[in-house]
Design a protein around this motif. Structure first.
Motif, mmCIF file in Angstrom:
data_model
loop_
_atom_site.group_PDB
_atom_site.id
_atom_site.type_symbol
_atom_site.label_atom_id
_atom_site.label_comp_id
_atom_site.label_asym_id
_atom_site.label_seq_id
_atom_site.Cartn_x
_atom_site.Cartn_y
_atom_site.Cartn_z
ATOM 1 N N HIS A 152 15.000 42.541 0.593
ATOM 2 C CA HIS A 152 13.574 42.401 0.286
ATOM 3 C C HIS A 152 13.162 43.351 -0.833
ATOM 4 O O HIS A 152 12.398 42.970 -1.737
ATOM 5 C CB HIS A 152 12.737 42.667 1.537
ATOM 6 C CG HIS A 152 11.268 42.508 1.316
ATOM 7 N ND1 HIS A 152 10.656 41.281 1.196
ATOM 8 C CD2 HIS A 152 10.274 43.430 1.154
ATOM 9 C CE1 HIS A 152 9.363 41.443 0.982
ATOM 10 N NE2 HIS A 152 9.110 42.734 0.947
ATOM 11 N N ALA A 153 13.670 44.584 -0.807
ATOM 12 C CA ALA A 153 13.322 45.558 -1.839
ATOM 13 C C ALA A 153 13.859 45.147 -3.205
ATOM 14 O O ALA A 153 13.221 45.408 -4.235
ATOM 15 C CB ALA A 153 13.845 46.943 -1.450
ATOM 16 N N SER A 174 33.336 53.597 -9.073
ATOM 17 C CA SER A 174 32.515 53.775 -10.261
ATOM 18 C C SER A 174 31.024 53.660 -9.939
ATOM 19 O O SER A 174 30.288 54.626 -10.071
ATOM 20 C CB SER A 174 32.899 52.752 -11.334
ATOM 21 O OG SER A 174 32.135 52.955 -12.503
ATOM 22 N N TYR A 175 30.560 52.490 -9.513
ATOM 23 C CA TYR A 175 29.121 52.327 -9.252
ATOM 24 C C TYR A 175 28.871 51.174 -8.289
ATOM 25 O O TYR A 175 29.690 50.266 -8.132
ATOM 26 C CB TYR A 175 28.366 52.049 -10.554
ATOM 27 C CG TYR A 175 28.787 50.772 -11.258
ATOM 28 C CD1 TYR A 175 28.346 49.512 -10.827
ATOM 29 C CD2 TYR A 175 29.648 50.820 -12.354
ATOM 30 C CE1 TYR A 175 28.748 48.352 -11.468
ATOM 31 C CE2 TYR A 175 30.053 49.662 -13.002
ATOM 32 C CZ TYR A 175 29.602 48.430 -12.555
ATOM 33 O OH TYR A 175 30.003 47.282 -13.181
ATOM 34 N N THR A 176 27.740 51.278 -7.635
ATOM 35 C CA THR A 176 27.135 50.174 -6.894
ATOM 36 C C THR A 176 25.671 50.186 -7.292
ATOM 37 O O THR A 176 25.014 51.229 -7.202
ATOM 38 C CB THR A 176 27.272 50.358 -5.370
ATOM 39 O OG1 THR A 176 28.662 50.389 -5.030
ATOM 40 C CG2 THR A 176 26.606 49.204 -4.618
ATOM 41 N N ARG A 177 25.165 49.064 -7.772
ATOM 42 C CA ARG A 177 23.802 49.046 -8.282
ATOM 43 C C ARG A 177 23.190 47.660 -8.086
ATOM 44 O O ARG A 177 23.894 46.678 -7.810
ATOM 45 C CB ARG A 177 23.792 49.411 -9.767
ATOM 46 C CG ARG A 177 24.534 48.425 -10.655
ATOM 47 C CD ARG A 177 24.775 48.995 -12.049
ATOM 48 N NE ARG A 177 25.480 48.036 -12.912
ATOM 49 C CZ ARG A 177 26.149 48.367 -14.003
ATOM 50 N NH1 ARG A 177 26.204 49.634 -14.384
ATOM 51 N NH2 ARG A 177 26.762 47.440 -14.731
ATOM 52 N N GLY A 236 19.599 47.240 -12.062
ATOM 53 C CA GLY A 236 20.337 48.372 -12.595
ATOM 54 C C GLY A 236 20.192 49.645 -11.790
ATOM 55 O O GLY A 236 20.907 50.622 -12.040
ATOM 56 N N ALA A 237 19.287 49.660 -10.807
ATOM 57 C CA ALA A 237 19.090 50.874 -10.006
ATOM 58 C C ALA A 237 20.346 51.177 -9.191
ATOM 59 O O ALA A 237 20.924 50.279 -8.574
ATOM 60 C CB ALA A 237 17.897 50.702 -9.071
ATOM 61 N N PRO A 238 20.791 52.440 -9.181
ATOM 62 C CA PRO A 238 21.975 52.793 -8.395
ATOM 63 C C PRO A 238 21.688 52.686 -6.904
ATOM 64 O O PRO A 238 20.567 52.959 -6.450
ATOM 65 C CB PRO A 238 22.251 54.244 -8.805
ATOM 66 C CG PRO A 238 20.939 54.762 -9.283
ATOM 67 C CD PRO A 238 20.227 53.602 -9.904
#
Length: 218
Positions: free
Chosen positions: A25-26, A73-76, A35-37
């Protein structure tokens, strides 16, 4: 005989599902921007959960195309991918056409009244600039034939791919032809009330095709 409760066995799946619903939902409403981590420890703290159900939720959201991840590396939050959204629009449109066609013989006056009430809520929300309320009412309206058609595969597939479209609508609500959608909804409802399957399917197709125009909006 031991008195063993089955409830502890389902607690973890319920927490996973709750984490999934709240993070999804967010992302859809833009609270978590593209793109927010996404750090599982931080999300777990905000949600008041352990990290395990949050990790499970993020994996599921990645399968849905709402999260992107690279190991070590990342989750976004996934950025908008127009081709993916376009594919989702076309799938969702086809499934709603099918649902309306299958449901029409089963839809009764109370169902039509439910759709009219949802369209009234939709119109009120549009006039107020309430994007969350408008999208919720739109979901309520289209859920009536989906529920009536009784096809669980259709319902599950729509639940997976519709969020990609709702996210786009939240981001570009100012460009959404919402007042035209009120009229389209009314046309759909009247066609269903009249038992006119051909018109109901045609209007349904137009409603979802209109969303593709948002992909061309900067």
């Amino acid at each position: 005989m031991l008195d063993v409760s089955p409830l502890p066995k389902i607690a973890r799946p319920l927490l996973r599902d709750e984490a999934y619903d709240r993070i999804r939902h967010a992302i859809i409403d833009g609270s978590l921007a593209p793109g927010a981590p996404l750090r599982d420890a931080e999300l777990a703290g905000e949600l008041g959960l352990s990290r395990a159900p949050v990790r499970q939720a993020l994996l599921r959201l990645a399968e849905d195309g709402l999260v992107e991840s690279k190991p070590q590396s990342y989750t976004r939050v996934a950025r908008f991918a127009p081709d993916d959204v376009r594919d989702a629009v076309r799938l969702v449109r086809t499934l709603h056409e099918f649902a309306v066609r299958e449901a029409l013989p089963r839809l009764a006056p109370p169902d039509v009244a439910e759709m009219r009430a949802a369209n009234e809520r939709f119109a009120t929300a549009v006039d107020a600039g309430d994007v969350t309320g408008a999208i919720a009412a739109d979901d309520d309206l289209h859920d009536v034939p989906v529920r009536a058609c009784g096809n669980r595969a259709v319902a599950a597939t729509l639940d997976r791919y519709t969020p990609l479209l709702r996210r786009l609508e939240h981001a570009r609500f100012g460009s959404l032809p919402a007042h035209r959608s009120v009229r389209r909804h009314a046309e759909l409802i009247e066609a269903i009330a009249a038992g006119d399957a051909a018109t109901a399917v045609r209007v349904t197709s137009t409603i979802w095709t209109d969303l593709e125009t948002l992909l061309e909006t900067p």
